[in-house]
Scaffold this motif. Sequence first.
Motif, PDB file in Angstrom:
ATOM      1  N   LYS A 175      28.723   8.554  35.182  1.00  0.00           N
ATOM      2  CA  LYS A 175      27.816   8.004  36.122  1.00  0.00           C
ATOM      3  C   LYS A 175      27.983   6.798  36.691  1.00  0.00           C
ATOM      4  O   LYS A 175      28.322   5.971  37.565  1.00  0.00           O
ATOM      5  CB  LYS A 175      26.444   8.412  35.940  1.00  0.00           C
ATOM      6  CG  LYS A 175      25.618   8.255  37.382  1.00  0.00           C
ATOM      7  CD  LYS A 175      24.156   8.812  37.100  1.00  0.00           C
ATOM      8  CE  LYS A 175      23.293   8.568  38.049  1.00  0.00           C
ATOM      9  NZ  LYS A 175      23.020   7.128  38.052  1.00  0.00           N
ATOM     10  N   ALA A 176      28.096   5.749  35.443  1.00  0.00           N
ATOM     11  CA  ALA A 176      27.966   4.163  35.676  1.00  0.00           C
ATOM     12  C   ALA A 176      29.276   3.886  36.201  1.00  0.00           C
ATOM     13  O   ALA A 176      29.433   3.138  37.209  1.00  0.00           O
ATOM     14  CB  ALA A 176      27.876   3.723  34.264  1.00  0.00           C
ATOM     15  N   PHE A 177      30.481   4.667  35.742  1.00  0.00           N
ATOM     16  CA  PHE A 177      32.017   4.330  36.400  1.00  0.00           C
ATOM     17  C   PHE A 177      31.972   4.661  37.759  1.00  0.00           C
ATOM     18  O   PHE A 177      32.575   4.167  38.670  1.00  0.00           O
ATOM     19  CB  PHE A 177      33.021   4.895  35.649  1.00  0.00           C
ATOM     20  CG  PHE A 177      33.310   4.280  34.234  1.00  0.00           C
ATOM     21  CD1 PHE A 177      33.913   3.401  34.043  1.00  0.00           C
ATOM     22  CD2 PHE A 177      33.024   5.327  33.021  1.00  0.00           C
ATOM     23  CE1 PHE A 177      34.064   2.468  32.910  1.00  0.00           C
ATOM     24  CE2 PHE A 177      33.242   4.726  31.820  1.00  0.00           C
ATOM     25  CZ  PHE A 177      34.006   3.271  31.957  1.00  0.00           C
ATOM     26  N   LEU A 190      28.075  -1.120  30.251  1.00  0.00           N
ATOM     27  CA  LEU A 190      27.976   0.233  30.052  1.00  0.00           C
ATOM     28  C   LEU A 190      26.789   0.591  29.395  1.00  0.00           C
ATOM     29  O   LEU A 190      26.260   1.646  29.640  1.00  0.00           O
ATOM     30  CB  LEU A 190      29.316   0.726  29.256  1.00  0.00           C
ATOM     31  CG  LEU A 190      30.359   0.435  30.281  1.00  0.00           C
ATOM     32  CD1 LEU A 190      31.751   0.775  29.513  1.00  0.00           C
ATOM     33  CD2 LEU A 190      30.547   1.318  31.423  1.00  0.00           C
ATOM     34  N   LEU A 191      26.536  -0.001  28.181  1.00  0.00           N
ATOM     35  CA  LEU A 191      25.334   0.142  27.340  1.00  0.00           C
ATOM     36  C   LEU A 191      24.094  -0.006  28.221  1.00  0.00           C
ATOM     37  O   LEU A 191      23.016   1.164  28.049  1.00  0.00           O
ATOM     38  CB  LEU A 191      25.212  -0.475  26.114  1.00  0.00           C
ATOM     39  CG  LEU A 191      26.273  -0.391  24.976  1.00  0.00           C
ATOM     40  CD1 LEU A 191      25.932  -1.170  23.914  1.00  0.00           C
ATOM     41  CD2 LEU A 191      25.954   1.166  24.273  1.00  0.00           C
ATOM     42  N   ASP A 192      23.895  -0.886  29.063  1.00  0.00           N
ATOM     43  CA  ASP A 192      22.810  -1.031  29.619  1.00  0.00           C
ATOM     44  C   ASP A 192      22.670  -0.033  30.928  1.00  0.00           C
ATOM     45  O   ASP A 192      21.712   0.707  31.125  1.00  0.00           O
ATOM     46  CB  ASP A 192      22.823  -2.717  30.406  1.00  0.00           C
ATOM     47  CG  ASP A 192      21.410  -2.956  31.277  1.00  0.00           C
ATOM     48  OD1 ASP A 192      20.748  -2.893  30.452  1.00  0.00           O
ATOM     49  OD2 ASP A 192      21.847  -2.990  32.594  1.00  0.00           O
ATOM     50  N   ASN A 196      21.081   2.554  27.090  1.00  0.00           N
ATOM     51  CA  ASN A 196      21.000   2.660  25.635  1.00  0.00           C
ATOM     52  C   ASN A 196      20.863   1.143  25.295  1.00  0.00           C
ATOM     53  O   ASN A 196      21.660   0.784  24.557  1.00  0.00           O
ATOM     54  CB  ASN A 196      22.315   3.256  25.055  1.00  0.00           C
ATOM     55  CG  ASN A 196      21.822   4.813  25.058  1.00  0.00           C
ATOM     56  OD1 ASN A 196      21.688   5.022  23.835  1.00  0.00           O
ATOM     57  ND2 ASN A 196      22.219   5.485  26.039  1.00  0.00           N
ATOM     58  N   LYS A 197      19.885   0.290  25.864  1.00  0.00           N
ATOM     59  CA  LYS A 197      19.602  -1.128  25.599  1.00  0.00           C
ATOM     60  C   LYS A 197      19.282  -1.235  23.935  1.00  0.00           C
ATOM     61  O   LYS A 197      19.366  -2.550  23.592  1.00  0.00           O
ATOM     62  CB  LYS A 197      18.567  -1.784  26.544  1.00  0.00           C
ATOM     63  CG  LYS A 197      18.990  -1.271  27.982  1.00  0.00           C
ATOM     64  CD  LYS A 197      17.698  -1.818  28.548  1.00  0.00           C
ATOM     65  CE  LYS A 197      18.013  -1.726  30.138  1.00  0.00           C
ATOM     66  NZ  LYS A 197      16.914  -2.071  31.070  1.00  0.00           N
ATOM     67  N   ASP A 198      18.806  -0.226  23.371  1.00  0.00           N
ATOM     68  CA  ASP A 198      18.505  -0.554  21.913  1.00  0.00           C
ATOM     69  C   ASP A 198      19.672  -0.275  20.859  1.00  0.00           C
ATOM     70  O   ASP A 198      19.538  -0.698  19.950  1.00  0.00           O
ATOM     71  CB  ASP A 198      17.484   0.477  21.411  1.00  0.00           C
ATOM     72  CG  ASP A 198      17.751   1.998  21.778  1.00  0.00           C
ATOM     73  OD1 ASP A 198      18.717   2.197  22.605  1.00  0.00           O
ATOM     74  OD2 ASP A 198      17.184   2.904  21.103  1.00  0.00           O
ATOM     75  N   TRP A 199      20.747  -0.289  21.434  1.00  0.00           N
ATOM     76  CA  TRP A 199      21.895  -0.069  20.611  1.00  0.00           C
ATOM     77  C   TRP A 199      22.411  -1.710  20.106  1.00  0.00           C
ATOM     78  O   TRP A 199      22.231  -2.559  20.920  1.00  0.00           O
ATOM     79  CB  TRP A 199      23.056   0.583  21.153  1.00  0.00           C
ATOM     80  CG  TRP A 199      23.023   2.076  21.180  1.00  0.00           C
ATOM     81  CD1 TRP A 199      22.119   2.654  22.207  1.00  0.00           C
ATOM     82  CD2 TRP A 199      23.604   3.218  20.615  1.00  0.00           C
ATOM     83  NE1 TRP A 199      21.915   4.054  21.977  1.00  0.00           N
ATOM     84  CE2 TRP A 199      23.005   4.328  20.602  1.00  0.00           C
ATOM     85  CE3 TRP A 199      24.544   2.968  19.481  1.00  0.00           C
ATOM     86  CZ2 TRP A 199      23.280   5.669  20.233  1.00  0.00           C
ATOM     87  CZ3 TRP A 199      24.890   4.308  18.881  1.00  0.00           C
ATOM     88  CH2 TRP A 199      24.285   5.436  19.507  1.00  0.00           C
ATOM     89  N   GLU A 200      22.990  -1.958  19.079  1.00  0.00           N
ATOM     90  CA  GLU A 200      23.356  -3.098  18.712  1.00  0.00           C
ATOM     91  C   GLU A 200      24.570  -3.542  19.750  1.00  0.00           C
ATOM     92  O   GLU A 200      25.326  -2.670  19.834  1.00  0.00           O
ATOM     93  CB  GLU A 200      23.903  -3.177  17.231  1.00  0.00           C
ATOM     94  CG  GLU A 200      22.632  -2.938  16.457  1.00  0.00           C
ATOM     95  CD  GLU A 200      22.547  -1.354  15.941  1.00  0.00           C
ATOM     96  OE1 GLU A 200      22.978  -0.608  16.675  1.00  0.00           O
ATOM     97  OE2 GLU A 200      21.844  -0.917  15.128  1.00  0.00           O
TER      98      GLU A 200
END
Length: 249
Positions: A175-177, A190-192, A196-200
């Motif tokens: 969806k982001a792409f 992509l994480l944002d 999934n902002k809580d991933w390192e």
Amino acid sequence: MAEPSHIVVVDDEPEICELLAEYLSHAGFVVSTADGGQAMRRILEERPADLVILDINMPGEDGLSLARYLRANVPVGIVMLTAAGETVDRIVGLEMGADDYLAKPVDLRELLARVRAVLRRVPAGAPQAAAAGDAPPPTHKVHFGACQLDLDAHRLYDALGEEVAITSMEFDLLKAFAEHPNRVLSRDQLLDLAHNKDWEPFDRSIDIRIARLRRKIESDPAKPQVIKTVRGAGYIFVPEGAASSGGRG
């Protein structure tokens, strides 16, 4: 009013099952518990679930095997419980299709937050609607190679119209792409965008997910034309590449 989400907790430790069931029930969910794979399957036959919480280390069928089974057969969110510090289990769990993971001992407030985050990405009631045979509403679809991503139904279909199993995180990436074609997106972006902002920041799960997606949408995953790598920068979705790509890899 929408029905509360159904969560299945799978753990061979009765105390853990009881604790999680009580806490999640108080949070408004319908919770079933299972001590292993057979019990889990019986529960899912009786009532579709929206999310399954899987302990990795169980006798017989472990959580990784059950995650593989679920991802291949059931449209459901998956949160895995791993022993503290078991990075290998975490990586393998993600490769099997888990949407998130937590280390034991589990912080119940964090578990609740993770569960809600996964449920936001998994379309509510999708299993029930499919089972009932309801006609799907009008959809917004985007081509990825010979595949089509249905943004409304949260599903991916191949050139023959057969559904391709994807995790909710994989859907969020596609969806982001789809919403940012011909634009280089870094791993952090992509994480944002995939919530999934809580991933390192150093986490390489994005690379694992992209590799999995390429095997599903690219005619030649080793030479991707739809989702390309931009060395040192990230990834880019090329719709023109989609036109020339042959489909699932």
